[in-house]
Structures are given as C-alpha cells and as structure tokens.
Design a protein around this motif. Structure first.
Motif, mmCIF file in Angstrom:
data_model
loop_
_atom_site.group_PDB
_atom_site.id
_atom_site.type_symbol
_atom_site.label_atom_id
_atom_site.label_comp_id
_atom_site.label_asym_id
_atom_site.label_seq_id
_atom_site.Cartn_x
_atom_site.Cartn_y
_atom_site.Cartn_z
ATOM 1 N N GLY A 45 0.816 -1.206 0.000
ATOM 2 C CA GLY A 45 0.000 0.000 0.000
ATOM 3 C C GLY A 45 0.848 1.254 0.000
ATOM 4 N N SER A 94 -14.784 9.433 -13.249
ATOM 5 C CA SER A 94 -15.078 8.015 -13.111
ATOM 6 C C SER A 94 -14.701 7.294 -14.398
ATOM 7 C CB SER A 94 -16.566 7.823 -12.821
ATOM 8 O OG SER A 94 -16.858 6.451 -12.698
ATOM 9 N N ALA A 125 -13.115 2.912 -11.504
ATOM 10 C CA ALA A 125 -12.068 3.679 -10.836
ATOM 11 C C ALA A 125 -12.505 5.135 -10.772
ATOM 12 C CB ALA A 125 -10.752 3.543 -11.588
ATOM 13 N N VAL A 126 -12.517 5.683 -9.548
ATOM 14 C CA VAL A 126 -12.899 7.078 -9.362
ATOM 15 C C VAL A 126 -11.705 7.810 -8.773
ATOM 16 C CG1 VAL A 126 -14.482 8.664 -8.214
ATOM 17 C CG2 VAL A 126 -15.318 6.438 -8.986
ATOM 18 N N SER A 127 -11.314 8.913 -9.443
ATOM 19 C CA SER A 127 -10.187 9.709 -8.994
ATOM 20 C C SER A 127 -10.370 11.137 -9.465
ATOM 21 C CB SER A 127 -8.884 9.137 -9.556
ATOM 22 O OG SER A 127 -7.801 9.961 -9.207
ATOM 23 N N GLY A 168 -5.985 9.738 -4.500
ATOM 24 C CA GLY A 168 -7.383 9.604 -4.100
ATOM 25 C C GLY A 168 -8.135 8.529 -4.866
ATOM 26 N N LEU A 169 -7.424 7.649 -5.526
ATOM 27 C CA LEU A 169 -8.041 6.616 -6.355
ATOM 28 C C LEU A 169 -8.843 5.630 -5.514
ATOM 29 C CD1 LEU A 169 -8.315 5.217 -9.133
ATOM 30 C CD2 LEU A 169 -6.188 4.010 -8.607
ATOM 31 N N LYS A 170 -10.060 5.381 -5.957
ATOM 32 C CA LYS A 170 -10.912 4.376 -5.326
ATOM 33 C C LYS A 170 -11.362 3.419 -6.417
ATOM 34 C CE LYS A 170 -15.165 3.614 -2.801
ATOM 35 N NZ LYS A 170 -16.420 4.181 -2.336
ATOM 36 N N ILE A 171 -11.085 2.124 -6.227
ATOM 37 C CA ILE A 171 -11.434 1.113 -7.213
ATOM 38 C C ILE A 171 -12.486 0.188 -6.619
ATOM 39 C CG2 ILE A 171 -10.605 -0.851 -8.564
ATOM 40 C CD1 ILE A 171 -7.868 0.489 -8.637
ATOM 41 N N THR A 172 -13.559 -0.013 -7.394
ATOM 42 C CA THR A 172 -14.597 -0.979 -7.019
ATOM 43 C C THR A 172 -14.880 -1.855 -8.238
ATOM 44 O OG1 THR A 172 -16.353 0.585 -7.609
ATOM 45 C CG2 THR A 172 -15.673 0.537 -5.295
ATOM 46 N N GLN A 207 1.095 4.126 -3.187
ATOM 47 C CA GLN A 207 0.768 5.537 -3.001
ATOM 48 C C GLN A 207 1.860 6.456 -3.541
ATOM 49 O OE1 GLN A 207 -0.120 5.971 1.127
ATOM 50 N NE2 GLN A 207 -1.975 4.743 0.994
#
Length: 142
Positions: A19, A62, A56-58, A44-48, A23
């Motif tokens: 992790g 989206s 991927a939202v950053s 700030g990347l969020k992956i679902t 980053q």
C-alpha cells in the motif's frame, strides 16, 4: 497457533508495504486487450468492481472498464502516452489541434508537445505534407 500468528503478522506487513509503495506512484495505467492504455490519476483513487466492470474514481472522474478488456494494470510515475495515430499532442484525441501541430512540425516549427511516433498519419514511413492532408481529411470526416 504461534505459526498462524506469525503468518498473519508477515501478511499484514506485506500488505502494508504494498500500500505504501502504490501511493508513491502518480498514475494507474490500464492496458486493454486492444493494446490501448488508459491512465488514471492515482491520488485519491478508489477502485470498485460492479457487474463485470472495474470502476475507478479519482479526482471527480469516473472510469468504467470491462474486466474482459483489461490485459494488465500497472502503477507508474508517468501517464501512458497515447498510441493513437495522428494524436501528435498526446491528448488522447485526434482533432484540429493535431493537424495544426503536425503542419507546424512539417514547416520546421515543431510544437513543444509533439509525439513523433503518432505523426505518420498515412502510414507511409515518412512525416511530410501528405500526413497533414491525410489528417486534415480524417478530422473533417472526408
């Protein structure tokens, strides 16, 4: 039981270390099955995952990519360069700004952002006025 605790502790350190390393990178580059590459800002990347897609939202943007299209994922310090023929300003689109940039290059006034690998628009192995004409026709829909 002690061996299990040791395995859990080692796994936790390994995951924590991965992790921290992830980053440090600026971009997540997604290589697709068709060899195109999409770069996503890592901050700030969020992956679902949803309905067979990676979402991927950053930075308020989206990106939804089908899992079946993904060839590889790689964190990098640099964004992937567009491999789109004619996209000489590497903004991942072929438009009139590429025609102008290519024309300037041919006339000896190469723009500060100019990706030579995408400049041979007609694929004849030369970068010349025929590429400018070809690209202009492509952009104009002719």
């Amino acid at each position: 039981m002690r061996a299990l605790s040791r395995i859990i502790l080692i796994s936790a350190f390994a995951l924590f270390g991965m992790g921290v390393n992830a980053q440090a990178y600026q971009y997540l580059n997604v290589t697709k099955a068709d060899a195109s590459v999409e770069s996503i800002t890592a901050a700030g990347l969020k992956i679902t995952f949803s309905d067979g897609n990676l979402v991927a939202v950053s930075g308020g943007e989206s990106h939804t990519i089908s899992l079946s299209e993904i060839a590889s994922l790689q964190f990098s310090d640099t964004a992937a360069v567009s491999n789109l023929t004619g996209d000489v300003n590497i903004d991942k689109a072929v438009d009139i700004t590429d025609v102008v940039g290519l024309a300037n290059h041919v006339l000896g006034a190469t723009p500060s952002v100019f990706y030579v690998a995408n400049a041979d628009a007609n694929g004849d192995g030369e970068i010349d006025v025929t590429d400018v004409v070809y690209l202009a026709n492509l952009v104009m829909g002719e």
